[in-house]
Design an enzyme around this catalytic site. Structure first.
Site, PDB file in Angstrom:
ATOM      1  N   HIS A  40      -2.952   1.392   6.689  1.00  0.00           N
ATOM      2  CA  HIS A  40      -3.291   1.316   5.237  1.00  0.00           C
ATOM      3  C   HIS A  40      -3.533   2.848   4.596  1.00  0.00           C
ATOM      4  O   HIS A  40      -3.693   3.837   5.265  1.00  0.00           O
ATOM      5  CB  HIS A  40      -4.424   0.439   4.879  1.00  0.00           C
ATOM      6  CG  HIS A  40      -4.714   0.093   3.606  1.00  0.00           C
ATOM      7  ND1 HIS A  40      -4.001  -0.629   3.043  1.00  0.00           N
ATOM      8  CD2 HIS A  40      -5.538   0.500   2.674  1.00  0.00           C
ATOM      9  CE1 HIS A  40      -4.396  -1.080   1.457  1.00  0.00           C
ATOM     10  NE2 HIS A  40      -5.404   0.089   1.498  1.00  0.00           N
ATOM     11  N   CYS A  43       0.828  -1.282   0.104  1.00  0.00           N
ATOM     12  CA  CYS A  43      -0.005  -0.186  -0.096  1.00  0.00           C
ATOM     13  C   CYS A  43       1.000   1.246   0.016  1.00  0.00           C
ATOM     14  O   CYS A  43       0.647   2.066  -0.761  1.00  0.00           O
ATOM     15  CB  CYS A  43      -0.965   0.010   0.981  1.00  0.00           C
ATOM     16  SG  CYS A  43      -0.362   0.223   2.814  1.00  0.00           S
ATOM     17  N   HIS A 102      -5.573   1.910  -4.564  1.00  0.00           N
ATOM     18  CA  HIS A 102      -4.819   1.365  -3.724  1.00  0.00           C
ATOM     19  C   HIS A 102      -4.188  -0.221  -3.958  1.00  0.00           C
ATOM     20  O   HIS A 102      -5.089  -0.499  -4.702  1.00  0.00           O
ATOM     21  CB  HIS A 102      -5.523   1.453  -2.170  1.00  0.00           C
ATOM     22  CG  HIS A 102      -6.642   0.438  -2.091  1.00  0.00           C
ATOM     23  ND1 HIS A 102      -7.003  -0.254  -0.798  1.00  0.00           N
ATOM     24  CD2 HIS A 102      -7.549  -0.122  -2.929  1.00  0.00           C
ATOM     25  CE1 HIS A 102      -7.948  -0.931  -0.757  1.00  0.00           C
ATOM     26  NE2 HIS A 102      -8.449  -0.930  -2.262  1.00  0.00           N
TER      27      HIS A 102
END
Length: 359
Positions: free
Chosen positions: A322, A274, A334
């Protein structure tokens, strides 16, 4: 007399599936059989927990790897300075030796030679009478030699400390890598107990677990936020505002990464985790971001969700574990989790902790 009736087909399927899952769940632990929720749902939740733990551990790994790279650079710079200082010291000592030899040939022991032979140069030099007797050129050479020697000793100590930290970091990296691999192995074991449709549904979910609450970490109602955006001067307007040059480049880069596989610890250009994706996207725009999602959460100006614009980083979960790039129209790009590719997701598919506009 024992009954030999065949069990019903449906019950047989449940028994076989449960037996397969029990092994994996025992391996992964933390799944309670007293839980009233359907067993498959509990398995999916546990998989999500393990993937989330793995992602958090991956970000720790990324932070350690970034620190390792800085230490390697420090060691390389220190070694270069040591080599330069050592060469300078050799020249200075040669000059001092030549001056001392010339004085000795002229009769008597030159104070410079006495200084070089002294067991306590600092004490010797502290005597004003010695300094008075040294010629200016000699005095300057001695001072430079002492200064260079001190700098050399300091560089050697710092290099030794950096090398020790590098070795400690190497062990920490290996341990953290083992943690990630263990968590991912457990998750894969459990994932394999799901049938194909459940497995596909889990991988299609953007949060760490099916049914993860969206909205905000503080519990703010995402529907309230959606209603707020409908008002003039709100996020809906901000989303359609012109994007500045660097943000546009970052969004274009993230878009080019669509479909690339998630690989933990990867920072592009062929695979990403990420924070690897967000860092790579902004790097294409000439902005260097820290390697981890936690550090990226502080790598710019925090902006209210109502003012979000394409290019902004959206950081998720209370631990900032994240991160994605907002690309407009209520979507982010993402890298979700292992087994998936870089893709679009709704802005509020996971709990939002922070929105950051890179500097």
């Amino acid at each position: 007399m024992a009954s030999h009736r065949r069990p019903k087909a449906g019950k047989t399927r449940v028994t076989v599936l449960t037996a397969t899952a029990v092994t994996a769940v025992a391996f992964a632990s933390n799944v309670s059989y007293a839980d009233p929720a359907p067993f498959q749902e509990r398995v999916r939740q546990r998989i999500g927990e393990l993937y989330h733990q793995a992602e958090a551990t991956t970000e720790e790994y990324n932070g350690l790897a970034e620190r390792q790279e800085r230490l390697r650079e420090q060691v390389a710079r220190a070694q270069g300075r040591i080599a330069d200082a050592q060469a300078e010291l050799v020249v200075l000592q040669g000059d001092l030796g030549s001056m001392a030899a010339a004085r000795y040939r002229g009769g008597g022991v030159d104070p410079t030679l006495a200084l070089l032979m002294s067991e306590s140069p600092d004490e010797y030099l502290s005597r004003a009478s010695v300094l008075d007797r040294l010629a200016e050129r000699q005095r300057d050479a001695v001072v430079r030699a002492r200064s260079t020697r001190r700098a050399l000793d300091q560089e050697r100590r710092e290099a030794a400390d950096s090398l020790a930290a590098l070795e400690t970091g190497r062990r920490d990296l290996a341990a953290k890598r083992a943690d990630v691999e263990r968590e991912l192995t457990r998750a894969r074991e459990l994932l394999n107990t799901l049938d194909a449709s459940d497995r596909a549904r889990f991988l299609a979910a953007d949060g760490p677990a099916e049914g993860s609450a969206g909205g905000f970490v503080d519990g703010t109602d995402p529907n309230r936020a959606s209603r707020d955006e409908a008002r003039p001067g709100s996020a809906r307007d901000a989303r359609t505002a012109p994007i500045d040059g660097r943000a546009a480049i970052a969004v274009a880069a993230a878009t080019r990464a669509l479909g690339k596989p998630y690989v933990w610890g990867a920072g592009g250009p062929d695979s990403f985790d990420c924070s690897g994706l967000t860092g790579w996207a902004w790097q294409q725009a000439g902005v260097v971001l820290p390697r981890t999602s936690q550090a990226q959460a502080g790598a710019g100006r925090a902006v209210p969700i109502a003012e979000i614009r394409p290019g902004d980083l959206v950081v998720y979960f209370g631990g900032y574990t994240h991160v994605g790039v907002y690309v407009g129209a209520g979507r982010i790009i993402h890298a979700p989790k292992p087994g998936t590719n870089v893709r679009y997701a709704p802005l509020r598919s996971m709990p939002i902790a922070k929105v950051v506009r890179p500097a």
